[in-house]
Design a protein around this motif. Structure first.
Motif, mmCIF file in Angstrom:
data_model
loop_
_atom_site.group_PDB
_atom_site.id
_atom_site.type_symbol
_atom_site.label_atom_id
_atom_site.label_comp_id
_atom_site.label_asym_id
_atom_site.label_seq_id
_atom_site.Cartn_x
_atom_site.Cartn_y
_atom_site.Cartn_z
ATOM 1 N N LEU A 89 0.831 -1.204 0.000
ATOM 2 C CA LEU A 89 0.000 0.000 0.000
ATOM 3 C C LEU A 89 0.868 1.258 0.000
ATOM 4 O O LEU A 89 0.594 2.216 -0.739
ATOM 5 N N ALA A 90 1.923 1.253 0.795
ATOM 6 C CA ALA A 90 2.818 2.411 0.856
ATOM 7 C C ALA A 90 3.511 2.637 -0.480
ATOM 8 O O ALA A 90 3.679 3.791 -0.916
ATOM 9 N N LEU A 91 3.897 1.562 -1.155
ATOM 10 C CA LEU A 91 4.534 1.694 -2.469
ATOM 11 C C LEU A 91 3.554 2.243 -3.492
ATOM 12 O O LEU A 91 3.912 3.079 -4.329
ATOM 13 N N TRP A 92 2.316 1.769 -3.457
ATOM 14 C CA TRP A 92 1.306 2.293 -4.386
ATOM 15 C C TRP A 92 1.022 3.766 -4.121
ATOM 16 O O TRP A 92 0.765 4.531 -5.056
ATOM 17 N N GLU A 93 1.059 4.154 -2.859
ATOM 18 C CA GLU A 93 0.875 5.576 -2.539
ATOM 19 C C GLU A 93 1.987 6.405 -3.188
ATOM 20 O O GLU A 93 1.729 7.460 -3.772
ATOM 21 N N ARG A 94 3.231 5.923 -3.089
ATOM 22 C CA ARG A 94 4.358 6.650 -3.702
ATOM 23 C C ARG A 94 4.208 6.709 -5.214
ATOM 24 O O ARG A 94 4.430 7.752 -5.844
ATOM 25 N N SER A 95 3.828 5.591 -5.817
ATOM 26 C CA SER A 95 3.635 5.553 -7.268
ATOM 27 C C SER A 95 2.508 6.496 -7.692
ATOM 28 O O SER A 95 2.625 7.222 -8.683
ATOM 29 N N ALA A 96 1.430 6.478 -6.931
ATOM 30 C CA ALA A 96 0.283 7.333 -7.236
ATOM 31 C C ALA A 96 0.655 8.807 -7.137
ATOM 32 O O ALA A 96 0.225 9.630 -7.956
ATOM 33 N N LEU A 97 1.451 9.158 -6.141
ATOM 34 C CA LEU A 97 1.888 10.545 -5.985
ATOM 35 C C LEU A 97 2.755 10.993 -7.163
ATOM 36 O O LEU A 97 2.828 12.181 -7.476
ATOM 37 N N LEU A 98 3.407 10.036 -7.818
ATOM 38 C CA LEU A 98 4.211 10.337 -9.003
ATOM 39 C C LEU A 98 3.352 10.376 -10.268
ATOM 40 O O LEU A 98 3.872 10.554 -11.363
ATOM 41 N N GLY A 99 2.040 10.179 -10.105
ATOM 42 C CA GLY A 99 1.122 10.326 -11.230
ATOM 43 C C GLY A 99 0.733 9.041 -11.924
ATOM 44 O O GLY A 99 0.063 9.082 -12.965
ATOM 45 N N TYR A 100 1.119 7.884 -11.369
ATOM 46 C CA TYR A 100 0.849 6.636 -12.068
ATOM 47 C C TYR A 100 -0.609 6.206 -11.893
ATOM 48 O O TYR A 100 -1.051 5.917 -10.788
ATOM 49 N N THR A 101 -1.349 6.173 -12.987
ATOM 50 C CA THR A 101 -2.798 5.958 -12.956
ATOM 51 C C THR A 101 -3.194 4.641 -12.314
ATOM 52 O O THR A 101 -4.110 4.590 -11.494
ATOM 53 N N LYS A 102 -2.536 3.551 -12.689
ATOM 54 C CA LYS A 102 -2.953 2.255 -12.180
ATOM 55 C C LYS A 102 -2.700 2.110 -10.682
ATOM 56 O O LYS A 102 -3.409 1.387 -9.995
#
Length: 222
Positions: free
Chosen positions: A177-190
């Motif tokens: 979940l923490a990794l997805w949060e970081r990815s999402a903050l970088l703009g990654y849609t999925k």
């Protein structure tokens, strides 16, 4: 419920000035489709070797893959990580040279060992997909860990997928979940889509959070 799956698309060249965003991950119901194709990120680097790298990019964009290959190969042989990565993409996809996955993997590894995150990401995908090697998700995790440490959005997302299901590594949904949060903050849609789903459903033993779900859903709609 459908599984959250890796990304696995082949990519095409771009420059740091005009970066192309990778194709997003998708959700699939079949475990056999846990991976989507790799992403091309060919880079223009200012400096003494910028000319051949940029000229190769221009050649690639006009469909002259042979010229791109001929421009990047000498730089790759000299140890330029970006040229090694670019050349690997050509060999992986059979553009400008016969398709040769083992050569592509060798070049990705050479660039990855120099710390080049896109090469670390693609090398991880080759292990995850079993391209030129036996499928090995623990090796995929190793290279995605290194790329994720450099905030590579797709590596962050894919590593999260491994962690949430325990593919090849210890199952750690909270860390995923923490990794997805970081990815999402970088703009990654999925990654944003995965967060909405998990926060709404409480899947993987994670706590529901309507406020976070609404936050990421709003980002998806923008």
């Amino acid at each position: 419920m459908k599984r959250i799956v890796f990304k696995s698309e082949s990519s095409h060249p771009d420059s740091t000035a005009t970066s192309l965003h990778p194709s997003p991950f998708t959700l699939h119901s079949l475990l056999s489709r846990v991976l989507l194709p790799l992403i091309f990120l060919l880079i223009f680097i200012p400096g003494a070797q910028a000319g051949p790298l940029d000229d190769g990019l221009q050649a690639y964009n006009t469909g002259d893959y042979q010229r791109a290959h001929d421009l990047w190969k000498p730089l790759a042989q000299q140890g330029d990580a970006k040229a090694q990565y670019n050349l690997a993409l050509l060999y992986e996809n059979g553009k400008g040279a016969p398709r040769h996955l083992r050569t592509a993997m060798t070049l990705y590894r050479a660039a990855a060992e120099q710390g080049y995150a896109p090469a670390q990401y693609n090398l991880g995908l080759m292990y995850a997909q079993g391209k030129s090697v036996f499928k090995n998700r623990s090796r995929a995790a190793h290279w995605w860990e290194r790329a994720a440490a450099q905030n590579h959005p797709e590596a962050l997302y894919n590593l999260g997928v491994l962690l949430v299901y325990g593919y090849g590594i210890k199952k750690e949904p909270v860390r995923a979940l923490a990794l997805w949060e970081r990815s999402a903050l970088l703009g990654y849609t999925k990654a944003r889509q995965a967060l909405v789903r998990v926060y709404e459903s409480g899947e993987f033993g994670l706590q529901k959070d309507a406020q976070r779900a609404a936050y990421w859903k709003q980002r998806l709609e923008k």
